[in-house]
Write an enzyme that holds these catalytic residues in place. Structure first.
Site, PDB file in Angstrom:
ATOM      1  N   TYR A  93      -0.354 -10.594  -8.397  1.00 54.47           N
ATOM      2  CA  TYR A  93       1.096 -10.846  -8.377  1.00 54.47           C
ATOM      3  C   TYR A  93       1.325 -12.272  -7.902  1.00 54.47           C
ATOM      4  CZ  TYR A  93       6.040 -10.370  -7.444  1.00 54.47           C
ATOM      5  OH  TYR A  93       7.389 -10.560  -7.445  1.00 54.47           O
TER       6      TYR A  93
ATOM      7  N   TYR B 203       6.795  -9.040   0.648  1.00 52.86           N
ATOM      8  CA  TYR B 203       5.473  -8.719   0.092  1.00 52.86           C
ATOM      9  C   TYR B 203       4.393  -8.711   1.181  1.00 52.86           C
ATOM     10  CZ  TYR B 203       2.396  -8.153  -3.975  1.00 52.86           C
ATOM     11  OH  TYR B 203       1.528  -7.669  -4.917  1.00 52.86           O
TER      12      TYR B 203
HETATM   13  P1  NAI Z   1      -0.134   2.478  -8.463  1.00 49.56           P
HETATM   14  O1  NAI Z   1       0.331   2.872  -7.106  1.00 49.56           O
HETATM   15  O2  NAI Z   1       0.108   3.418  -9.568  1.00 49.56           O
HETATM   16  O3  NAI Z   1      -1.692   2.096  -8.416  1.00 49.56           O
HETATM   17  C1  NAI Z   1      -2.377   1.661  -7.245  1.00 49.56           C
HETATM   18  C2  NAI Z   1      -3.656   2.480  -7.195  1.00 49.56           C
HETATM   19  O4  NAI Z   1      -4.542   2.041  -6.155  1.00 49.56           O
HETATM   20  C3  NAI Z   1      -3.391   3.971  -6.948  1.00 49.56           C
HETATM   21  O5  NAI Z   1      -3.889   4.744  -8.031  1.00 49.56           O
HETATM   22  C4  NAI Z   1      -4.163   4.243  -5.675  1.00 49.56           C
HETATM   23  O6  NAI Z   1      -4.640   5.560  -5.570  1.00 49.56           O
HETATM   24  C5  NAI Z   1      -5.282   3.206  -5.793  1.00 49.56           C
HETATM   25  N1  NAI Z   1      -6.005   3.029  -4.523  1.00 49.56           N
HETATM   26  C6  NAI Z   1      -5.477   2.794  -3.287  1.00 49.56           C
HETATM   27  N2  NAI Z   1      -6.473   2.757  -2.371  1.00 49.56           N
HETATM   28  C7  NAI Z   1      -7.650   2.949  -3.042  1.00 49.56           C
HETATM   29  C8  NAI Z   1      -9.019   2.990  -2.660  1.00 49.56           C
HETATM   30  N3  NAI Z   1      -9.383   2.852  -1.374  1.00 49.56           N
HETATM   31  N4  NAI Z   1      -9.953   3.213  -3.611  1.00 49.56           N
HETATM   32  C9  NAI Z   1      -9.605   3.382  -4.919  1.00 49.56           C
HETATM   33  N5  NAI Z   1      -8.325   3.332  -5.347  1.00 49.56           N
HETATM   34  C10 NAI Z   1      -7.354   3.131  -4.417  1.00 49.56           C
HETATM   35  O7  NAI Z   1       0.600   1.090  -8.742  1.00 49.56           O
HETATM   36  P2  NAI Z   1       0.365  -0.073  -9.831  1.00 49.56           P
HETATM   37  O8  NAI Z   1       1.588  -0.906  -9.753  1.00 49.56           O
HETATM   38  O9  NAI Z   1      -0.067   0.494 -11.116  1.00 49.56           O
HETATM   39  O10 NAI Z   1      -0.789  -0.933  -9.159  1.00 49.56           O
HETATM   40  C11 NAI Z   1      -1.943  -1.357  -9.832  1.00 49.56           C
HETATM   41  C12 NAI Z   1      -2.265  -2.802  -9.487  1.00 49.56           C
HETATM   42  O11 NAI Z   1      -1.264  -3.640 -10.050  1.00 49.56           O
HETATM   43  C13 NAI Z   1      -2.293  -3.114  -7.988  1.00 49.56           C
HETATM   44  O12 NAI Z   1      -3.331  -4.030  -7.720  1.00 49.56           O
HETATM   45  C14 NAI Z   1      -0.947  -3.772  -7.776  1.00 49.56           C
HETATM   46  O13 NAI Z   1      -0.904  -4.611  -6.636  1.00 49.56           O
HETATM   47  C15 NAI Z   1      -0.855  -4.587  -9.075  1.00 49.56           C
HETATM   48  N6  NAI Z   1       0.452  -5.104  -9.389  1.00 49.56           N
HETATM   49  C16 NAI Z   1       1.545  -4.288  -9.380  1.00 49.56           C
HETATM   50  C17 NAI Z   1       2.810  -4.801  -9.619  1.00 49.56           C
HETATM   51  C18 NAI Z   1       4.017  -3.924  -9.507  1.00 49.56           C
HETATM   52  O14 NAI Z   1       5.134  -4.450  -9.363  1.00 49.56           O
HETATM   53  N7  NAI Z   1       3.868  -2.613  -9.615  1.00 49.56           N
HETATM   54  C19 NAI Z   1       3.021  -6.228  -9.943  1.00 49.56           C
HETATM   55  C20 NAI Z   1       1.794  -7.001  -9.984  1.00 49.56           C
HETATM   56  C21 NAI Z   1       0.567  -6.454  -9.705  1.00 49.56           C
END
Ligand code: NAI
Length: 270
Positions: free
Chosen positions: A150, A160
């Site tokens: 991000y 953030y």
């Molecule tokens: P999400 O909450 O659906 O996915 C995050 C995932 O990380 C979850 O499935 C969670 O279970 C997993 N996770 C957390 N701790 C963990 C661990 N110890 N081992 C394995 N998995 C673990 O949300 P999203 O948005 O799909 O996030 C995916 C990526 O995208 C993240 O890196 C997030 O920072 C990034 N991102 C998200 C944005 C947003 O606005 N949603 C914008 C830019 C980047």
């Protein structure tokens, strides 16, 4: 429309929690494009989320792994290679979590054990996945590893919190490991810097709706959706981008290059 971009390719997709997750959309697209892959998430997320539903749709299996634990990652690679019948061509790191953000800790009042946890989960896990893959020689030549970032890595966004440092480390790891892995095994490493997206991780940020709307107004194309992000990820997994590595690639409708837009001028003039 599918193009068979990933026909015959094998991979691992982390981070699909529910149908809003960016990784969820990537899995559906990867399936459509002919890939075979393993889904994984932290054991605790498997109990809370709906990943088994996704596995059924994609005709695959879920192998639990906490991405902060090297022994879990080793087992994940070993079992995935066995189940898929060969070495990997792509890995998606779609993992992020900050206990400080989740518990509403102000940036001037961070809990340092939690800060370390944010870094471990959201950034060092990327290094752990890369280092383990290289040691095990788990990824084929011109294979592609993608992490999600991000723009708070480059610019400040008040709420953030310590995730800004985590994303800066994540992007730096993509450069450093990309240099090493490119030279040693011709494996590519990139991050995609995505627009604010309505997912569990995204909406956990305080004031997310304002974040989202501001970015939408500041982007000539508007915010990029999770589905658009998945399309971009697929292009990076494909052979069409085989010379792209060590990059942080903005996928944000033009937000990162905008000074001001008509939408914002209209709002400010009211
Ligand atoms: P999400 O909450 O659906 O996915 C995050 C995932 O990380 C979850 O499935 C969670 O279970 C997993 N996770 C957390 N701790 C963990 C661990 N110890 N081992 C394995 N998995 C673990 O949300 P999203 O948005 O799909 O996030 C995916 C990526 O995208 C993240 O890196 C997030 O920072 C990034 N991102 C998200 C944005 C947003 O606005 N949603 C914008 C830019 C980047």
């Amino acid at each position: 429309m599918a193009y068979n971009l990933l026909k015959g390719k094998r991979g691992i997709i982390t981070g699909a929690l529910d149908e809003n997750s960016i990784a969820w959309k990537v899995a559906l697209k990867a399936k459509e494009e002919g890939a075979s892959f393993i889904l994984t998430n932290a054991p605790v997320a498997l109990r809370m989320g709906k990943i088994n539903e996704l596995a059924e749709t994609c005709n695959t299996e879920v192998i639990p792994a906490d991405a902060t634990k090297v022994e879990d990652i080793e087992a994940l690679y070993e079992k995935s290679i066995e189940a898929l019948g060969g070495k990997l061509d792509f890995v998606l790191h779609s993992i992020g979590m900050s206990p400080n953000v989740r518990k509403g800790r102000d940036y001037g009042n961070l809990h340092y054990d939690w800060f370390l946890k944010s870094l471990d989960i959201s950034a060092l896990s990327f290094h752990k996945m890369l280092q383990t893959a290289e040691k095990m020689d788990a990824i084929n030549e011109y294979g592609s590893v993608v992490g999600l970032s991000y723009i708070a890595a480059q610019r400040t966004f008040d709420t953030y919190g310590d995730m800004a440092q985590a994303k800066a480390v994540l992007e730096s790891i993509a450069r450093s490991y990309g240099a090493r892995y490119g030279a040693s095994k011709k494996v590519r490493v990139n991050t995609i810097s995505q627009s604010p997206t309505q997912t569990t991780a995204g909406t956990g940020i305080d004031g997310f709706d304002a974040f989202y709307e501001y970015a939408n107004q500041m982007s000539p194309l508007g915010n990029a959706s999770a589905e658009d992000c998945a399309n971009y990820v697929i292009s990076l997994f494909s052979d069409l981008t085989r010379m792209v590595t060590m990059q942080n690639l903005f996928h944000d409708g033009g937000f990162s290059a905008s000074g001001i837009t008509d939408g914002i001028i209209d709002k400010m003039s009211k």
